[in-house]
Design an enzyme around this catalytic site. Structure first.
Site, mmCIF file in Angstrom:
data_model
loop_
_atom_site.group_PDB
_atom_site.id
_atom_site.type_symbol
_atom_site.label_atom_id
_atom_site.label_comp_id
_atom_site.label_asym_id
_atom_site.label_seq_id
_atom_site.Cartn_x
_atom_site.Cartn_y
_atom_site.Cartn_z
ATOM 1 N N CYS A 1 0.728 -1.212 -0.123
ATOM 2 C CA CYS A 1 0.118 0.084 -0.059
ATOM 3 C C CYS A 1 0.711 1.281 -0.035
ATOM 4 C CB CYS A 1 -1.121 0.036 1.266
ATOM 5 S SG CYS A 1 -0.385 -0.334 2.520
ATOM 6 N N ASN B 1 1.208 2.254 7.103
ATOM 7 C CA ASN B 1 1.643 1.078 6.297
ATOM 8 C C ASN B 1 2.510 0.095 7.354
ATOM 9 O OD1 ASN B 1 2.548 2.774 3.192
ATOM 10 N ND2 ASN B 1 0.543 2.354 4.172
ATOM 11 N N GLY B 2 1.962 -1.187 7.247
ATOM 12 C CA GLY B 2 3.126 -2.033 8.149
ATOM 13 C C GLY B 2 1.855 -2.983 8.897
ATOM 14 N N LYS C 1 10.714 -21.151 -13.646
ATOM 15 C CA LYS C 1 10.939 -19.614 -13.841
ATOM 16 C C LYS C 1 11.644 -19.525 -15.267
ATOM 17 C CE LYS C 1 9.288 -17.685 -10.968
ATOM 18 N NZ LYS C 1 8.301 -18.163 -10.683
ATOM 19 N N GLU D 1 9.238 -19.887 -18.000
ATOM 20 C CA GLU D 1 8.379 -19.002 -18.068
ATOM 21 C C GLU D 1 8.741 -17.557 -18.595
ATOM 22 O OE1 GLU D 1 5.485 -19.107 -14.488
ATOM 23 O OE2 GLU D 1 7.354 -18.583 -13.768
ATOM 24 N N HIS E 1 16.830 -43.199 -14.319
ATOM 25 C CA HIS E 1 15.421 -43.827 -14.935
ATOM 26 C C HIS E 1 14.826 -43.189 -16.310
ATOM 27 C CE1 HIS E 1 15.574 -46.299 -11.229
ATOM 28 N NE2 HIS E 1 15.776 -45.071 -10.645
HETATM 29 N N1 GLU Z 1 -2.048 -3.234 9.010
HETATM 30 C C1 GLU Z 1 -2.734 -1.971 8.670
HETATM 31 C C2 GLU Z 1 -4.067 -2.667 8.328
HETATM 32 O O1 GLU Z 1 -4.319 -3.653 8.151
HETATM 33 C C3 GLU Z 1 -2.049 -1.438 7.382
HETATM 34 C C4 GLU Z 1 -2.065 -2.198 6.289
HETATM 35 C C5 GLU Z 1 -1.289 -1.356 5.050
HETATM 36 O O2 GLU Z 1 0.082 -1.498 5.285
HETATM 37 O O3 GLU Z 1 -2.025 -0.929 4.273
HETATM 38 O O4 GLU Z 1 -4.852 -1.629 8.351
#
Ligand code: GLU
Length: 613
Positions: free
Chosen positions: A2, A103-104, A490, A493, A509
């Site tokens: 995100c 984020n995270g 890989k 592909e 074999h």
């Molecule tokens: N862990 C947060 C959530 O689930 C943030 C997710 C993200 O990084 O967008 O809302």
């Protein structure tokens, strides 16, 4: 994962935020939102309409107060709590005066939210993120300003984050911080920006700066200041940006495949976050089965396709070795049509990056109808498979744009090995100390993967020397076998060259008849189990004229003496070797494709998500 964006000091922040969010869409997201500072208040809008969320947000923002000079915006890729408007960011505290994007993953959100609820805080989402807003609220109430309140909060949280927070009482200020998740700052005359990555603010900022782990930034219209967690001022590294939008989206790499290969340490780390509860037990993301039910499992069937099939094969070795349950791995498209034998004591695990792969989804549905316990391992929260399953383990690799899977493959192996350890805990087949030791070793893997990535030039050189090869055989034993299959896949592909993966013992074999000068045999030599037998297999192919390219431990002189080329990787636990070896094989395929001038991101005839049978 995100994206985030923020701006202070602009005559009109809203269009900057909305355009930035559009430019972050390529990172993948399920919902979006913004908060604007406006006359000592905050104005918030959020939309959760999948990939249409940003355009839905644009519509909602027709009602926004105009000419707000600062605000923050977010595209969410759900990790905790389903995609939906209530879980969309920004999140606010109880007073509505503080708003925050993240984020995270906040690893210790459970214990923090229990404490906050006990003190009377009311939560409006089920995200891990919201605890941050309430904890900052408490520190503000103690008299700290916003920056000090975020600093105090960060001392209390574990996990990965890029955070931006605003407070209605402190207009024209954004406080931001980072640990693991990316964050950059941009400056221009009279306005200051922050974003997850450059594309979001490419045409707005004139200079770009990289925020490092555990740094806290104070953004105002006239610039920014940065301190570490203890408040000591630090200077940020400036980033030279001469990219157009497309190369900015690829993070400066030539293609998404390369970018995503380099994101693998982060994908593994994220998948490992927040997995062990207070009692030391490994947790699922969603679990609608009791421990007693899970203890009744007497057979595991794994269903998957393509690269996911290979990760399922790795899991077979892990589950059987650690949890002592018998495992069968089935191609998802075959499972349903062969009247499979599964019942209430069977666990059927579906593995799919998208969670929408029709063959795997219908196989899970079939298993559920037959009464089995159904588990999904997928990268997409709330995908069809996640909804169908009784238990879910998410890989947290973030969006994968390249058609061929790289970071999601490694993240799947990690998630499946966690699942194997959970089964071992339930069945008491591994001592708690051994589980703890293996978890510790697993946490060392991201650094090893980084080490392999840093040695890419060597692989590129080998690829250059064998670039005209038309036939490859990949050989491995034990977990080296699924690694061999993945390496061959890989290569097929993205280079369109003939490649086959074999268990090395199977060579005599049949396939040995095809070995002749001009054939390259890629041998996975890093798993010490059966390594000597593999050495004999190498002697067999060498004596028939094949060129041998070995992937071996650092310092393995025995292999170096036999092989024509050696790619060295760091040594790890037997069952973790695919996580390291596959990176070298991805690089090999990548550089062979580049030697041929092929587009690695869009291989011919292939689709990212296969939703037809
Ligand atoms: N862990 C947060 C959530 O689930 C943030 C997710 C993200 O990084 O967008 O809302």
């Amino acid at each position: 994962m995100c994206g985030i964006i923020g701006v202070v000091g602009s005559p009109d922040a809203l269009p900057i935020l909305l355009e930035g969010l559009e430019r972050l869409e390529y990172r993948g997201y399920d919902s979006a939102g913004v908060v604007l500072h406006f006359e000592n208040q905050l104005w918030r809008a959020r939309a959760a309409e999948g990939v249409e969320s940003v355009s839905a947000l644009v519509d909602q923002c027709a009602a926004a107060p105009r000419e707000s000079g600062s605000g923050i915006g977010h595209t969410r890729w759900a990790t905790h709590g389903a995609p939906g408007e209530l879980n969309a960011h920004p999140h606010v505290d109880c007073s509505g005066l503080i708003a925050l994007i993240h984020n995270g993953i906040i690893e210790n959100h459970h214990e923090l939210s229990e404490q906050l609820r006990a003190r009377g805080h009311v939560f409006s989402s089920v995200t891990d993120t919201e605890v941050l807003a309430h904890r900052i609220e408490e520190h503000r109430a103690e008299g700290l300003d916003l920056e000090a309140a975020l600093r105090a909060t960060l001392h209390e949280v574990r996990g990965a984050f890029a955070i931006a927070v605003v407070d209605a009482r402190e207009p024209d200020v954004i406080i931001a911080a980072r640990r693991v998740s990316p964050l950059i700052i941009g400056t221009a005359e009279g306005s200051t920006y922050l974003a997850s990555d450059v594309p979001a603010i490419l045409d707005r900022a004139e200079r770009f700066f990289v925020v490092d782990d555990d740094q806290i930034c104070r953004l105002t219209p006239n610039g920014f200041s940065v301190t570490d967690l203890s408040g000591v001022p630090v200077t940020l590294r400036e980033l030279e940006v001469s990219w157009d939008l497309e190369s900015a989206q690829k993070g400066g790499y030539d293609d998404f495949m390369s970018k995503e290969m380099h994101e693998q340490p982060m994908a593994i780390s994220a998948t490992l976050l927040d997995r062990v509860d207070a009692a030391g037990q490994i947790t699922f993301d969603e679990l609608r089965l009791s421990d007693d039910q899970l203890r009744t499992v007497d057979k595991v069937t794994m269903v998957a396709c393509g690269s996911s099939y290979h990760t399922a094969m790795v899991a077979k070795y892990a589950i059987e070795r650690w949890a002592r349950v018998s495992v069968e791995v089935d191609t998802a498209s075959e499972f349903r049509y062969r009247d499979p034998i599964v019942d209430a004591t069977s666990m059927v695990i579906g593995v799919s990056q998208s969670g929408e792969t029709i063959d795997t989804f219908t196989a899970l549905r079939e298993a559920k109808q037959r009464g089995a316990m159904v588990v999904a391992v997928t990268n997409i929260v709330d995908s069809s498979m996640a909804r169908e399953a009784d238990a879910v383990l998410y890989t947290r690799a973030g969006l994968e744009v390249c058609v061929v899977a790289t970071k999601t493959v490694l993240a799947q192996i990690v998630a499946l090995e966690l699942l194997a350890l959970r089964l071992a805990q339930l069945r008491g087949t591994l001592a708690p100390e051994e589980v703890a030791r293996l978890l510790q070793r697993l946490h060392d893997v991201p650094a090893m993967v980084q080490e392999v990535l840093d040695r890419e030039a060597k692989v590129a050189d080998v690829a250059h020397q064998i670039a005209s090869t038309r036939d490859f055989f990949f050989l491995g034993r034990n977990v080296g076998f699924p690694t061999a299959l993945e390496g061959a896949l890989k290569l097929k592909e993205i280079t369109y060259v003939h490649a086959e993966g074999y268990p090395a013992g199977e060579l005599k074999h049949g396939p040995l008849a095809l070995i002749e000068p001009g054939v390259v045999v890629v041998a996975l030599m890093t798993d010490d189990i059966l390594r000597d037998k593999l050495l004999s297999n190498l002697a067999e192919v060498k004596s028939r004229g094949a060129t041998v390219l070995a992937v071996a431990h650092d310092g393995d002189s025995q292999v170096a003496a036999v092989a024509d080329y050696v790619i060295c990787v760091p040594a790890t636990e037997s069952l973790f070797t695919p996580l390291v070896d596959m990176v070298a094989l991805q690089q090999l395929a990548y550089h062979l494709a580049r030697e041929r001038g092929l587009n690695v991101d869009r291989p011919r005839n292939l689709a990212k998500t296969v939703t037809v049978e």
